[in-house]
Design a protein around this motif. Structure first.
Motif, PDB file in Angstrom:
ATOM      1  N   ILE A 286       0.847  -1.195   0.000  1.00 23.60           N
ATOM      2  CA  ILE A 286       0.000   0.000   0.000  1.00 23.60           C
ATOM      3  C   ILE A 286       0.883   1.245   0.000  1.00 23.60           C
ATOM      4  CG2 ILE A 286      -1.776   1.257   1.297  1.00 23.60           C
ATOM      5  CD1 ILE A 286      -2.568  -1.503   2.523  1.00 23.60           C
ATOM      6  N   ASP A 287       0.505   2.252  -0.789  1.00 16.84           N
ATOM      7  CA  ASP A 287       1.272   3.500  -0.800  1.00 16.84           C
ATOM      8  C   ASP A 287       1.221   4.143   0.582  1.00 16.84           C
ATOM      9  OD1 ASP A 287      -1.081   5.904  -1.260  1.00 16.84           O
ATOM     10  OD2 ASP A 287      -1.585   3.859  -1.856  1.00 16.84           O
ATOM     11  N   ASP A 288       2.306   4.821   0.961  1.00 23.05           N
ATOM     12  CA  ASP A 288       2.437   5.356   2.317  1.00 23.05           C
ATOM     13  C   ASP A 288       1.321   6.335   2.680  1.00 23.05           C
ATOM     14  OD1 ASP A 288       4.670   3.826   2.736  1.00 23.05           O
ATOM     15  OD2 ASP A 288       6.116   5.459   2.478  1.00 23.05           O
ATOM     16  N   GLU A 289       0.792   7.069   1.701  1.00 27.18           N
ATOM     17  CA  GLU A 289      -0.295   8.019   1.965  1.00 27.18           C
ATOM     18  C   GLU A 289      -1.665   7.345   1.968  1.00 27.18           C
ATOM     19  OE1 GLU A 289       0.176  11.215   2.810  1.00 27.18           O
ATOM     20  OE2 GLU A 289       2.325  10.720   2.755  1.00 27.18           O
ATOM     21  N   GLY A 296      -4.447  -3.011  -2.750  1.00 25.84           N
ATOM     22  CA  GLY A 296      -3.758  -3.414  -1.528  1.00 25.84           C
ATOM     23  C   GLY A 296      -4.657  -3.293  -0.311  1.00 25.84           C
ATOM     24  N   MET A 297      -5.462  -2.242  -0.256  1.00 28.84           N
ATOM     25  CA  MET A 297      -6.358  -2.061   0.887  1.00 28.84           C
ATOM     26  C   MET A 297      -7.505  -3.071   0.857  1.00 28.84           C
ATOM     27  SD  MET A 297      -6.288   2.095   1.432  1.00 28.84           S
ATOM     28  CE  MET A 297      -6.122   2.607  -0.292  1.00 28.84           C
ATOM     29  N   MET A 298      -8.004  -3.396  -0.340  1.00 27.80           N
ATOM     30  CA  MET A 298      -9.046  -4.433  -0.436  1.00 27.80           C
ATOM     31  C   MET A 298      -8.471  -5.795  -0.070  1.00 27.80           C
ATOM     32  SD  MET A 298     -11.520  -3.451  -3.665  1.00 27.80           S
ATOM     33  CE  MET A 298     -10.244  -3.569  -4.923  1.00 27.80           C
ATOM     34  N   GLY A 310      -4.578 -10.846  10.064  1.00 22.73           N
ATOM     35  CA  GLY A 310      -3.630 -10.489   9.016  1.00 22.73           C
ATOM     36  C   GLY A 310      -4.004  -9.162   8.368  1.00 22.73           C
ATOM     37  N   PHE A 311      -3.024  -8.512   7.735  1.00 19.65           N
ATOM     38  CA  PHE A 311      -3.296  -7.247   7.047  1.00 19.65           C
ATOM     39  C   PHE A 311      -2.171  -6.936   6.070  1.00 19.65           C
ATOM     40  CE2 PHE A 311      -0.874  -6.283  10.854  1.00 19.65           C
ATOM     41  CZ  PHE A 311       0.055  -5.342  10.453  1.00 19.65           C
ATOM     42  N   ASP A 312      -2.509  -6.200   5.015  1.00 21.19           N
ATOM     43  CA  ASP A 312      -1.502  -5.688   4.086  1.00 21.19           C
ATOM     44  C   ASP A 312      -0.941  -4.382   4.643  1.00 21.19           C
ATOM     45  OD1 ASP A 312      -1.613  -7.120   1.019  1.00 21.19           O
ATOM     46  OD2 ASP A 312      -3.148  -7.648   2.471  1.00 21.19           O
ATOM     47  N   TYR A 313       0.144  -3.891   4.059  1.00 20.50           N
ATOM     48  CA  TYR A 313       0.933  -2.865   4.743  1.00 20.50           C
ATOM     49  C   TYR A 313       1.603  -1.937   3.744  1.00 20.50           C
ATOM     50  CZ  TYR A 313       4.113  -6.619   3.451  1.00 20.50           C
ATOM     51  OH  TYR A 313       4.774  -7.590   2.745  1.00 20.50           O
ATOM     52  N   SER A 331      14.544  -1.257  -0.358  1.00 19.54           N
ATOM     53  CA  SER A 331      14.139  -0.589  -1.593  1.00 19.54           C
ATOM     54  C   SER A 331      12.813  -1.177  -2.044  1.00 19.54           C
ATOM     55  CB  SER A 331      15.201  -0.757  -2.694  1.00 19.54           C
ATOM     56  OG  SER A 331      15.336  -2.116  -3.066  1.00 19.54           O
ATOM     57  N   LEU A 332      12.156  -0.487  -2.966  1.00 19.66           N
ATOM     58  CA  LEU A 332      10.852  -0.924  -3.461  1.00 19.66           C
ATOM     59  C   LEU A 332      10.906  -1.035  -4.972  1.00 19.66           C
ATOM     60  CD1 LEU A 332       7.932  -1.536  -2.429  1.00 19.66           C
ATOM     61  CD2 LEU A 332       7.360   0.823  -3.054  1.00 19.66           C
TER      62      LEU A 332
END
Length: 346
Positions: A286-289, A296-298, A310-313, A331-332
């Motif tokens: 998920i983007d930092d903002e 990613g949020m879904m 559990g959760f995405d991040y 790095s990403l």
């Protein structure tokens, strides 16, 4: 008089509110193996589809089904109604033909067979914080799938399907020149290892998962003809050490767990690596903002449905955990669609 430019519109509300219609149309087509049929036949008319799939609905229903898939970009069409000739698009021919190694429909099959119904209880999940899958019947989902060969095969294909595009991109975008070995923790059918080995002839890869998964991975490795450089290993990554390798990868693994277990797994990866080795998590970072990567949020909400905790991040989360685990830098690397490789260097 000043012209009003910002008029309210219900368009997006209705688009999202009816989104389950669109989803079910695609999932039904996949469950019918429609795109596999088109890959075999090349082109078909609506009446051909109706006969092959043994549909008892009206001709108009079939036109609506196929034309909607066409508008969505999943089919091509020449002509209209009874004169229309349909065929696969490049995307559906590549990724939704069950006879191709690039097939990603496994995740869509699981969404249709399991998740579609479970997501109907999202409200209850938010109210209770509890999983809404088989756990509601006091059943352990992971325990169930490993007992049932068919469920295990469906789940393995689903995990492979949702990541196939990422694996192909990762194998070609990441710089492997400094490394010789890779272990994919929770490697499922072994597709990440196979993609890396296919595009990087110097790499030797291991797909590491629980013992019941090994026959599925071994069969896939034989299918690709890469058994000289891709192997399997069995074990439980919570109860044993991760085997040593220059690169440790986890694809859609960290998001299954709460923060404590995420950090524990990253520490295990750190211990398995040599100096300058790389730990890589491939997920819908998920983007930092938290304003862009809605997938990613879904997916994170899907972890509520599936695991409860559990959760995405975000990449910022990953950086913090990597620092706790002892990694020196991160790095990403953007991959396919909304997914990325979050990389931590030892």
């Amino acid at each position: 008089m000043e012209q009003q430019t910002n008029l309210a519109s219900p368009e997006n509300i209705m688009k999202i509110g009816t989104g389950f219609w669109a989803s079910k149309i695609l999932l039904t087509a996949v469950s019918f193996q429609l795109f596999t049929r088109f890959a075999e036949e090349k082109t078909m008319k609506a009446k051909d589809v109706k006969n092959i799939l043994r549909l008892n609905c009206t001709d108009r229903n079939v036109y609506d089904f196929l034309d909607t898939l066409t508008v969505f970009g999943f089919l091509k069409r020449e002509g209209i109604l009874d004169t229309a000739i349909y065929s696969n698009t490049l995307d559906t021919d590549t990724f939704l033909d069950k006879n191709k190694p690039s097939y990603i429909g496994g995740i869509l099959e699981m969404m249709n067979n399991r998740l579609y119904a479970f997501w109907g209880n999202l409200g209850e999940g938010l109210l209770t914080g509890l999983p809404q899958n088989e756990a509601k019947r006091s059943e352990d989902f992971f325990g169930l799938i490993y007992k049932d060969p068919e469920k295990l095969k469906e789940f393995t294909n689903a995990m492979s399907g949702i990541q196939m595009g990422n694996f192909m991109t990762f194998a070609q975008k990441f710089d492997f020149t400094k490394y010789k070995s890779l272990i994919d923790v929770g490697g499922s059918a072994g597709l990440l290892s196979l993609m890396v080995a296919k595009h990087n002839p110097h790499m030797h890869c291991t797909s590491f998962d629980l013992p019941p998964v090994e026959p599925i991975a071994s069969a896939t490795i034989q299918q690709f003809g890469l058994s000289d450089r891709v192997k399997t290993a069995s074990g439980d990554f919570f109860t044993m050490s991760i085997p040593n390798a220059d690169i440790v990868v986890m694809g859609n693994i960290l998001h299954d767990w709460d923060e404590e277990n995420k950090i524990s797994l990253m520490r295990k990866a750190y211990d398995a690596l040599p100096a300058n080795g790389a730990f890589i998590a491939i997920e819908g970072i998920i983007d930092d903002e938290r304003k862009q990567n809605v997938f990613g949020m879904m997916m994170s909400l899907n972890m509520l449905i599936e695991t409860g905790t559990g959760f995405d991040y975000t990449f910022a989360d990953f950086n913090r955990w990597a620092n706790i685990a002892g990694f020196k830098s991160t790095s990403l690397l953007p991959l396919a669609g909304p997914s990325s490789a979050a990389i931590a260097y030892k």
